[in-house]
Design a protein around this motif. Structure first.
Motif, PDB file in Angstrom:
ATOM      1  N   GLU A 145     -21.935  57.319  13.285  1.00 36.63           N
ATOM      2  CA  GLU A 145     -22.034  55.913  13.691  1.00 36.63           C
ATOM      3  C   GLU A 145     -20.958  55.086  12.973  1.00 36.63           C
ATOM      4  O   GLU A 145     -20.293  54.242  13.572  1.00 36.63           O
ATOM      5  N   TRP A 146     -20.788  55.359  11.688  1.00 36.21           N
ATOM      6  CA  TRP A 146     -19.783  54.630  10.884  1.00 36.21           C
ATOM      7  C   TRP A 146     -18.376  54.879  11.434  1.00 36.21           C
ATOM      8  O   TRP A 146     -17.562  53.964  11.521  1.00 36.21           O
ATOM      9  N   ALA A 147     -18.115  56.112  11.843  1.00 32.98           N
ATOM     10  CA  ALA A 147     -16.775  56.457  12.342  1.00 32.98           C
ATOM     11  C   ALA A 147     -16.492  55.728  13.652  1.00 32.98           C
ATOM     12  O   ALA A 147     -15.359  55.300  13.905  1.00 32.98           O
ATOM     13  N   GLY A 148     -17.510  55.585  14.494  1.00 34.68           N
ATOM     14  CA  GLY A 148     -17.333  54.868  15.765  1.00 34.68           C
ATOM     15  C   GLY A 148     -16.201  55.453  16.577  1.00 34.68           C
ATOM     16  O   GLY A 148     -16.111  56.665  16.763  1.00 34.68           O
ATOM     17  N   ASP A 149     -15.306  54.585  17.069  1.00 36.28           N
ATOM     18  CA  ASP A 149     -14.183  55.022  17.918  1.00 36.28           C
ATOM     19  C   ASP A 149     -12.908  55.264  17.121  1.00 36.28           C
ATOM     20  O   ASP A 149     -11.822  55.341  17.698  1.00 36.28           O
ATOM     21  N   SER A 150     -13.043  55.347  15.821  1.00 31.26           N
ATOM     22  CA  SER A 150     -11.844  55.525  14.988  1.00 31.26           C
ATOM     23  C   SER A 150     -11.583  56.997  14.704  1.00 31.26           C
ATOM     24  O   SER A 150     -12.472  57.836  14.821  1.00 31.26           O
ATOM     25  N   ALA A 192     -21.263  59.433  -2.570  1.00 31.02           N
ATOM     26  CA  ALA A 192     -21.899  60.034  -3.749  1.00 31.02           C
ATOM     27  C   ALA A 192     -22.659  61.271  -3.270  1.00 31.02           C
ATOM     28  O   ALA A 192     -23.485  61.160  -2.366  1.00 31.02           O
ATOM     29  N   ASP A 193     -22.362  62.397  -3.862  1.00 27.07           N
ATOM     30  CA  ASP A 193     -22.944  63.642  -3.342  1.00 27.07           C
ATOM     31  C   ASP A 193     -23.477  64.516  -4.476  1.00 27.07           C
ATOM     32  O   ASP A 193     -23.116  65.695  -4.583  1.00 27.07           O
ATOM     33  N   ASP A 212     -14.039  72.091  16.269  1.00 26.05           N
ATOM     34  CA  ASP A 212     -15.502  71.952  16.113  1.00 26.05           C
ATOM     35  C   ASP A 212     -15.890  70.474  16.047  1.00 26.05           C
ATOM     36  O   ASP A 212     -15.130  69.642  15.525  1.00 26.05           O
ATOM     37  N   THR A 213     -17.097  70.157  16.537  1.00 26.37           N
ATOM     38  CA  THR A 213     -17.676  68.838  16.269  1.00 26.37           C
ATOM     39  C   THR A 213     -18.144  68.837  14.822  1.00 26.37           C
ATOM     40  O   THR A 213     -18.867  69.738  14.397  1.00 26.37           O
ATOM     41  N   VAL A 214     -17.721  67.837  14.059  1.00 28.16           N
ATOM     42  CA  VAL A 214     -18.045  67.851  12.626  1.00 28.16           C
ATOM     43  C   VAL A 214     -19.500  67.435  12.406  1.00 28.16           C
ATOM     44  O   VAL A 214     -20.045  66.637  13.177  1.00 28.16           O
ATOM     45  N   PRO A 215     -20.121  67.957  11.363  1.00 27.77           N
ATOM     46  CA  PRO A 215     -21.530  67.619  11.120  1.00 27.77           C
ATOM     47  C   PRO A 215     -21.735  66.144  10.799  1.00 27.77           C
ATOM     48  O   PRO A 215     -20.898  65.526  10.135  1.00 27.77           O
ATOM     49  N   ASP A 216     -22.862  65.621  11.265  1.00 30.25           N
ATOM     50  CA  ASP A 216     -23.250  64.254  10.931  1.00 30.25           C
ATOM     51  C   ASP A 216     -24.074  64.280   9.638  1.00 30.25           C
ATOM     52  O   ASP A 216     -24.649  65.320   9.285  1.00 30.25           O
ATOM     53  N   PHE A 217     -24.138  63.143   8.950  1.00 26.12           N
ATOM     54  CA  PHE A 217     -24.968  63.049   7.743  1.00 26.12           C
ATOM     55  C   PHE A 217     -25.201  61.581   7.442  1.00 26.12           C
ATOM     56  O   PHE A 217     -24.459  60.712   7.928  1.00 26.12           O
ATOM     57  N   THR A 218     -26.240  61.315   6.681  1.00 27.10           N
ATOM     58  CA  THR A 218     -26.469  59.963   6.156  1.00 27.10           C
ATOM     59  C   THR A 218     -26.447  60.073   4.645  1.00 27.10           C
ATOM     60  O   THR A 218     -27.119  60.955   4.080  1.00 27.10           O
ATOM     61  N   GLN A 219     -25.649  59.231   3.995  1.00 28.43           N
ATOM     62  CA  GLN A 219     -25.452  59.409   2.555  1.00 28.43           C
ATOM     63  C   GLN A 219     -25.090  58.087   1.901  1.00 28.43           C
ATOM     64  O   GLN A 219     -24.486  57.212   2.532  1.00 28.43           O
ATOM     65  N   GLU A 220     -25.439  57.961   0.620  1.00 29.03           N
ATOM     66  CA  GLU A 220     -25.047  56.769  -0.149  1.00 29.03           C
ATOM     67  C   GLU A 220     -23.558  56.839  -0.486  1.00 29.03           C
ATOM     68  O   GLU A 220     -23.030  57.932  -0.746  1.00 29.03           O
ATOM     69  N   THR A 221     -22.923  55.661  -0.459  1.00 23.87           N
ATOM     70  CA  THR A 221     -21.514  55.581  -0.871  1.00 23.87           C
ATOM     71  C   THR A 221     -21.353  54.383  -1.811  1.00 23.87           C
ATOM     72  O   THR A 221     -22.293  53.593  -1.990  1.00 23.87           O
ATOM     73  N   SER A 222     -20.149  54.238  -2.302  1.00 21.65           N
ATOM     74  CA  SER A 222     -19.859  53.087  -3.169  1.00 21.65           C
ATOM     75  C   SER A 222     -19.960  51.765  -2.400  1.00 21.65           C
ATOM     76  O   SER A 222     -19.980  50.696  -2.998  1.00 21.65           O
ATOM     77  N   GLU A 223     -20.030  51.840  -1.060  1.00 27.51           N
ATOM     78  CA  GLU A 223     -20.168  50.619  -0.239  1.00 27.51           C
ATOM     79  C   GLU A 223     -21.479  50.634   0.554  1.00 27.51           C
ATOM     80  O   GLU A 223     -21.532  50.094   1.659  1.00 27.51           O
ATOM     81  N   GLY A 224     -22.499  51.297   0.038  1.00 30.15           N
ATOM     82  CA  GLY A 224     -23.803  51.346   0.718  1.00 30.15           C
ATOM     83  C   GLY A 224     -23.983  52.634   1.506  1.00 30.15           C
ATOM     84  O   GLY A 224     -23.091  53.483   1.557  1.00 30.15           O
ATOM     85  N   VAL A 254      -7.400  54.546  11.753  1.00 30.06           N
ATOM     86  CA  VAL A 254      -7.988  55.628  10.946  1.00 30.06           C
ATOM     87  C   VAL A 254      -8.834  55.013   9.838  1.00 30.06           C
ATOM     88  O   VAL A 254      -8.346  54.151   9.102  1.00 30.06           O
ATOM     89  N   LYS A 255     -10.082  55.464   9.724  1.00 30.35           N
ATOM     90  CA  LYS A 255     -10.937  55.062   8.602  1.00 30.35           C
ATOM     91  C   LYS A 255     -10.850  56.123   7.506  1.00 30.35           C
ATOM     92  O   LYS A 255     -10.748  57.317   7.812  1.00 30.35           O
ATOM     93  N   ILE A 256     -10.954  55.654   6.282  1.00 34.95           N
ATOM     94  CA  ILE A 256     -10.852  56.544   5.120  1.00 34.95           C
ATOM     95  C   ILE A 256     -12.225  56.694   4.489  1.00 34.95           C
ATOM     96  O   ILE A 256     -12.950  55.705   4.322  1.00 34.95           O
ATOM     97  N   LEU A 257     -12.554  57.927   4.104  1.00 37.92           N
ATOM     98  CA  LEU A 257     -13.825  58.191   3.434  1.00 37.92           C
ATOM     99  C   LEU A 257     -13.578  59.282   2.392  1.00 37.92           C
ATOM    100  O   LEU A 257     -13.141  60.387   2.740  1.00 37.92           O
ATOM    101  N   ALA A 258     -13.834  58.931   1.128  1.00 37.60           N
ATOM    102  CA  ALA A 258     -13.641  59.903   0.038  1.00 37.60           C
ATOM    103  C   ALA A 258     -15.001  60.468  -0.369  1.00 37.60           C
ATOM    104  O   ALA A 258     -16.050  59.923  -0.002  1.00 37.60           O
ATOM    105  N   LEU A 259     -14.985  61.550  -1.114  1.00 37.74           N
ATOM    106  CA  LEU A 259     -16.248  62.153  -1.585  1.00 37.74           C
ATOM    107  C   LEU A 259     -16.024  62.778  -2.944  1.00 37.74           C
ATOM    108  O   LEU A 259     -15.010  63.428  -3.161  1.00 37.74           O
ATOM    109  N   SER A 260     -16.970  62.536  -3.858  1.00 41.02           N
ATOM    110  CA  SER A 260     -17.070  63.443  -5.001  1.00 41.02           C
ATOM    111  C   SER A 260     -18.546  63.608  -5.341  1.00 41.02           C
ATOM    112  O   SER A 260     -19.395  62.846  -4.854  1.00 41.02           O
ATOM    113  N   VAL A 261     -18.828  64.599  -6.165  1.00 39.16           N
ATOM    114  CA  VAL A 261     -20.223  64.985  -6.386  1.00 39.16           C
ATOM    115  C   VAL A 261     -20.927  64.066  -7.389  1.00 39.16           C
ATOM    116  O   VAL A 261     -22.089  64.315  -7.724  1.00 39.16           O
TER     117      VAL A 261
END
Ligand code: BEZ
Length: 211
Positions: free
Chosen positions: A25-30, A98-99, A7-19, A64-71
């Protein structure tokens, strides 16, 4: 329905610890490893995030880019990152989403209400540069994940994409690989100059092509 491989994974815009990030867009070609954990300031998660930070050069090598998530909130993440750095002797060098309203967690099916009430379970998603889901796994809250295994899967996926080989059970970097079924043995002999061993017509082995 839950996200499925391919599946194509869903896109989202969200705040993170780095903005704020817009995910695609953030994932780009990685490639991306997106992983969730139950909550900030919890012991198993603290070791996991520290381990991933220490492995960051290995992920970088593989594009590979790393992206963590917690609520929890950005402020909570920032305080907790200080603790992770202090206790795990590392430097958290990737964003944590941040979720608090569970928007991304719901999009990716990271909440399993019969397991952890309203908290994200330990999900891992490996996403390729085309934004396709290539692996998903779910671990219980009490079991820290093996990130060496995540790197092993990335190596296997990249070998398949870039060299048309698969990897056998318990394969490790440097071991022989499996010729994918879509390639005939004659073609394989041309393509893999290090040699092809035909154990059975459907089971052909070749030395790892990129070693
Ligand atoms: C932990 O991260 O340590 C944890 C979180 C929820 C339940 C059990 C352990």
């Amino acid at each position: 329905m839950a996200l499925q491989l391919g599946d194509t994974v869903p896109d989202f815009t969200q705040e993170t610890s780095e903005g704020s990030i817009s995910f695609h867009e953030w994932a780009g070609d990685s490639w991306v490893v997106l992983f969730s954990h139950p909550a900030d300031y919890t012991p198993v998660c603290t070791t996991e995030l520290g381990t991933v930070a220490s492995l960051k050069p290995e992920f970088d090598k593989r594009n590979v880019k790393i992206l963590a998530l917690s609520v929890d909130s950005v402020d909570s993440h920032k305080g907790w990152i200080n603790d992770i750095n202090e206790t795990q002797n590392t430097n958290v060098n990737y964003p944590i989403i941040a979720d608090p309203d569970r928007k991304v967690a719901d999009l990716y099916g990271m909440i399993h209400p019969n397991s952890l009430n309203n908290l994200t379970v330990r999900s891992v998603f490996i996403i390729d540069p085309n934004k396709k889901l290539r692996l998903s796994l779910t671990y219980p809250a009490s079991t820290g994940r093996n990130f060496d295994e995540i790197l092993r899967v990335i190596d296997s996926l990249q070998l398949t994409d870039y060299h048309q080989v698969a990897t056998p059970a318990n394969w490790k970097d440097g071991d022989d690989c499996v010729v994918v079924p879509s390639i005939s043995t004659d073609e394989a002999k041309q393509k893999f100059p290090k040699g092809v061993t035909e154990v059975k017509p459907y089971l052909r082995m070749t030395p790892q092509p990129n070693k």
